[in-house]
Motif scaffolding. Structure first.
Motif, PDB file in Angstrom:
ATOM      1  N   GLU A 102      -9.175  -1.977   1.729  1.00 11.06           N
ATOM      2  CA  GLU A 102      -9.820  -2.806   0.441  1.00 11.06           C
ATOM      3  C   GLU A 102      -9.533  -1.630  -0.885  1.00 11.06           C
ATOM      4  O   GLU A 102      -8.718  -2.511  -1.484  1.00 11.06           O
ATOM      5  CB  GLU A 102     -11.285  -2.454   0.776  1.00 11.06           C
ATOM      6  CG  GLU A 102     -11.596  -3.568   1.704  1.00 11.06           C
ATOM      7  CD  GLU A 102     -13.188  -3.901   1.995  1.00 11.06           C
ATOM      8  OE1 GLU A 102     -14.286  -3.555   0.675  1.00 11.06           O
ATOM      9  OE2 GLU A 102     -14.479  -3.480   3.031  1.00 11.06           O
ATOM     10  N   LEU A 103      -9.192  -0.310  -0.372  1.00 10.76           N
ATOM     11  CA  LEU A 103      -8.543   0.422  -1.365  1.00 10.76           C
ATOM     12  C   LEU A 103      -7.598   0.493  -1.438  1.00 10.76           C
ATOM     13  O   LEU A 103      -6.375   0.221  -2.840  1.00 10.76           O
ATOM     14  CB  LEU A 103      -9.767   1.769  -1.323  1.00 10.76           C
ATOM     15  CG  LEU A 103     -11.137   1.689  -1.285  1.00 10.76           C
ATOM     16  CD1 LEU A 103     -10.884   3.499  -1.439  1.00 10.76           C
ATOM     17  CD2 LEU A 103     -11.264   1.886  -2.815  1.00 10.76           C
ATOM     18  N   ARG A 104      -6.810  -0.310  -0.583  1.00 14.00           N
ATOM     19  CA  ARG A 104      -4.618   0.434  -0.774  1.00 14.00           C
ATOM     20  C   ARG A 104      -4.585  -1.309  -1.333  1.00 14.00           C
ATOM     21  O   ARG A 104      -3.514  -1.391  -2.407  1.00 14.00           O
ATOM     22  CB  ARG A 104      -4.178  -0.383   0.682  1.00 14.00           C
ATOM     23  CG  ARG A 104      -4.118   1.859   1.100  1.00 14.00           C
ATOM     24  CD  ARG A 104      -3.665   1.905   2.245  1.00 14.00           C
ATOM     25  NE  ARG A 104      -3.348   3.096   2.625  1.00 14.00           N
ATOM     26  CZ  ARG A 104      -2.552   3.852   4.034  1.00 14.00           C
ATOM     27  NH1 ARG A 104      -2.925   2.707   4.661  1.00 14.00           N
ATOM     28  NH2 ARG A 104      -3.135   5.140   3.801  1.00 14.00           N
ATOM     29  N   ARG A 105      -6.048  -2.295  -1.118  1.00 11.66           N
ATOM     30  CA  ARG A 105      -5.052  -3.414  -1.973  1.00 11.66           C
ATOM     31  C   ARG A 105      -5.346  -3.575  -3.310  1.00 11.66           C
ATOM     32  O   ARG A 105      -4.554  -4.477  -4.032  1.00 11.66           O
ATOM     33  CB  ARG A 105      -6.384  -4.318  -0.998  1.00 11.66           C
ATOM     34  CG  ARG A 105      -5.585  -5.406   0.451  1.00 11.66           C
ATOM     35  CD  ARG A 105      -6.099  -6.093   1.030  1.00 11.66           C
ATOM     36  NE  ARG A 105      -7.056  -5.996   2.273  1.00 11.66           N
ATOM     37  CZ  ARG A 105      -8.203  -5.974   1.989  1.00 11.66           C
ATOM     38  NH1 ARG A 105      -9.523  -6.928   1.079  1.00 11.66           N
ATOM     39  NH2 ARG A 105      -8.638  -5.441   3.564  1.00 11.66           N
ATOM     40  N   LYS A 106      -6.547  -2.819  -3.747  1.00 12.51           N
ATOM     41  CA  LYS A 106      -6.746  -2.927  -5.585  1.00 12.51           C
ATOM     42  C   LYS A 106      -5.299  -1.985  -6.038  1.00 12.51           C
ATOM     43  O   LYS A 106      -4.945  -1.456  -5.324  1.00 12.51           O
ATOM     44  CB  LYS A 106      -8.457  -2.048  -5.790  1.00 12.51           C
ATOM     45  CG  LYS A 106      -8.888  -2.920  -4.955  1.00 12.51           C
ATOM     46  CD  LYS A 106     -10.652  -2.645  -5.636  1.00 12.51           C
ATOM     47  CE  LYS A 106     -11.829  -2.893  -4.254  1.00 12.51           C
ATOM     48  NZ  LYS A 106     -12.909  -2.197  -5.109  1.00 12.51           N
ATOM     49  N   ASP A 107      -5.062  -1.789  -7.299  1.00  9.68           N
ATOM     50  CA  ASP A 107      -4.076  -1.406  -8.315  1.00  9.68           C
ATOM     51  C   ASP A 107      -5.395  -0.344  -8.268  1.00  9.68           C
ATOM     52  O   ASP A 107      -6.173  -0.103  -8.474  1.00  9.68           O
ATOM     53  CB  ASP A 107      -4.496  -2.560  -9.411  1.00  9.68           C
ATOM     54  CG  ASP A 107      -3.166  -1.364  -9.735  1.00  9.68           C
ATOM     55  OD1 ASP A 107      -2.117  -0.728  -9.526  1.00  9.68           O
ATOM     56  OD2 ASP A 107      -3.578  -2.171 -11.512  1.00  9.68           O
ATOM     57  N   VAL A 108      -5.027   0.923  -8.372  1.00  8.38           N
ATOM     58  CA  VAL A 108      -4.712   2.731  -8.261  1.00  8.38           C
ATOM     59  C   VAL A 108      -5.479   2.930  -9.783  1.00  8.38           C
ATOM     60  O   VAL A 108      -6.535   2.824  -9.624  1.00  8.38           O
ATOM     61  CB  VAL A 108      -3.733   3.225  -8.084  1.00  8.38           C
ATOM     62  CG1 VAL A 108      -4.180   4.980  -8.353  1.00  8.38           C
ATOM     63  CG2 VAL A 108      -3.152   2.690  -6.664  1.00  8.38           C
ATOM     64  N   LYS A 109      -4.493   1.632 -11.201  1.00  5.45           N
ATOM     65  CA  LYS A 109      -5.005   1.807 -12.330  1.00  5.45           C
ATOM     66  C   LYS A 109      -6.960   1.059 -12.709  1.00  5.45           C
ATOM     67  O   LYS A 109      -7.260   1.777 -13.580  1.00  5.45           O
ATOM     68  CB  LYS A 109      -4.052   1.280 -13.309  1.00  5.45           C
ATOM     69  CG  LYS A 109      -2.925   2.242 -12.887  1.00  5.45           C
ATOM     70  CD  LYS A 109      -1.792   1.735 -14.225  1.00  5.45           C
ATOM     71  CE  LYS A 109      -0.518   2.057 -13.705  1.00  5.45           C
ATOM     72  NZ  LYS A 109       0.156   1.704 -13.910  1.00  5.45           N
ATOM     73  N   THR A 110      -6.862   0.527 -11.987  1.00  6.53           N
ATOM     74  CA  THR A 110      -8.630  -0.017 -12.330  1.00  6.53           C
ATOM     75  C   THR A 110      -9.300   0.603 -11.044  1.00  6.53           C
ATOM     76  O   THR A 110     -11.075   0.606 -11.274  1.00  6.53           O
ATOM     77  CB  THR A 110      -8.356  -1.304 -11.650  1.00  6.53           C
ATOM     78  OG1 THR A 110      -8.154  -1.569 -10.033  1.00  6.53           O
ATOM     79  CG2 THR A 110      -7.254  -2.253 -12.671  1.00  6.53           C
ATOM     80  N   LEU A 111      -9.255   1.606 -10.320  1.00  2.59           N
ATOM     81  CA  LEU A 111     -10.252   2.210  -9.307  1.00  2.59           C
ATOM     82  C   LEU A 111     -10.975   2.713 -10.422  1.00  2.59           C
ATOM     83  O   LEU A 111     -11.095   3.587 -11.577  1.00  2.59           O
ATOM     84  CB  LEU A 111      -9.378   2.694  -8.376  1.00  2.59           C
ATOM     85  CG  LEU A 111      -9.378   2.105  -7.083  1.00  2.59           C
ATOM     86  CD1 LEU A 111      -8.554   3.315  -6.186  1.00  2.59           C
ATOM     87  CD2 LEU A 111      -9.726   0.603  -7.111  1.00  2.59           C
ATOM     88  N   GLY A 112     -12.189   3.553  -9.945  1.00  3.27           N
ATOM     89  CA  GLY A 112     -12.947   3.838 -10.724  1.00  3.27           C
ATOM     90  C   GLY A 112     -12.930   5.906 -10.238  1.00  3.27           C
ATOM     91  O   GLY A 112     -12.486   5.147  -8.938  1.00  3.27           O
ATOM     92  N   PHE A 113     -13.876   6.146 -11.213  1.00  5.24           N
ATOM     93  CA  PHE A 113     -13.004   7.702 -10.497  1.00  5.24           C
ATOM     94  C   PHE A 113     -13.996   8.383  -9.138  1.00  5.24           C
ATOM     95  O   PHE A 113     -13.219   8.356  -8.374  1.00  5.24           O
ATOM     96  CB  PHE A 113     -14.045   9.057 -11.778  1.00  5.24           C
ATOM     97  CG  PHE A 113     -14.104  10.602 -10.949  1.00  5.24           C
ATOM     98  CD1 PHE A 113     -12.858  10.733 -10.900  1.00  5.24           C
ATOM     99  CD2 PHE A 113     -14.985  11.168 -10.282  1.00  5.24           C
ATOM    100  CE1 PHE A 113     -12.901  11.812 -10.349  1.00  5.24           C
ATOM    101  CE2 PHE A 113     -15.169  12.359 -10.316  1.00  5.24           C
ATOM    102  CZ  PHE A 113     -13.852  12.560 -10.359  1.00  5.24           C
ATOM    103  N   GLY A 114     -14.732   7.545  -9.091  1.00  5.73           N
ATOM    104  CA  GLY A 114     -15.976   7.739  -6.925  1.00  5.73           C
ATOM    105  C   GLY A 114     -14.546   7.758  -6.322  1.00  5.73           C
ATOM    106  O   GLY A 114     -14.824   7.746  -5.370  1.00  5.73           O
TER     107      GLY A 114
END
Length: 138
Positions: A102-114
């Motif tokens: 799921e994390l790989r599908r998201k854009d890394v720039k939009t992820l929060g710190f955690g």
């Protein structure tokens, strides 16, 4: 009549002798015992042994205190207070965390710190497992 003095060295040697004798007796007792499985009274399907035991705590105590929550020798169990008295992060501890896919599908720039920290940890773990499996095949 002669006086007999008991020295500390003699006391220690007597203590050691008694300890070794007791240890040998205990070992012989354990080795010499027969062990059989205990049979339940009442035969097969006994409903009396399967019934839950009654609680010794009253319902009032169960709903107002954290049972076995005391960590101090002379303290008491803590009382449960209103939800607003606890910090906000406490209510998110049991939330499901996203998997690596799921994390790989998201854009890394939009992820929060955690989430970014979790992504790096899981990605490193996956790469290490992949490298180890390649090395083991060689």
């Amino acid at each position: 009549m002669t006086s007999f003095s008991f020295s500390p060295e003699m006391a220690m040697s007597c203590t050691r002798l008694m300890r070794s004798t007791i240890a040998v007796k205990e070992t012989i007792g354990v080795v010499g015992r027969r062990t059989f499985s205990a049979k339940k009274k009442g035969g097969k399907g006994s409903a009396a042994s399967d019934a839950p035991k009654a609680s010794i705590l009253s319902n009032e105590v169960k709903s107002t205190t954290v049972v076995c929550g005391n960590i101090l020798k002379d303290g008491t169990d803590p009382k449960i207070t209103a939800d607003s008295d606890y910090p906000d992060w406490l209510w998110n501890l049991l939330d499901k965390k996203p998997a690596l896919s799921e994390l790989r599908r998201k854009d890394v720039k939009t992820l929060g710190f955690g989430e970014l920290k979790r992504y790096v940890k899981l990605d490193n773990r996956a790469r290490i497992k992949e490298n180890n499996s390649i090395k083991s095949k060689k």
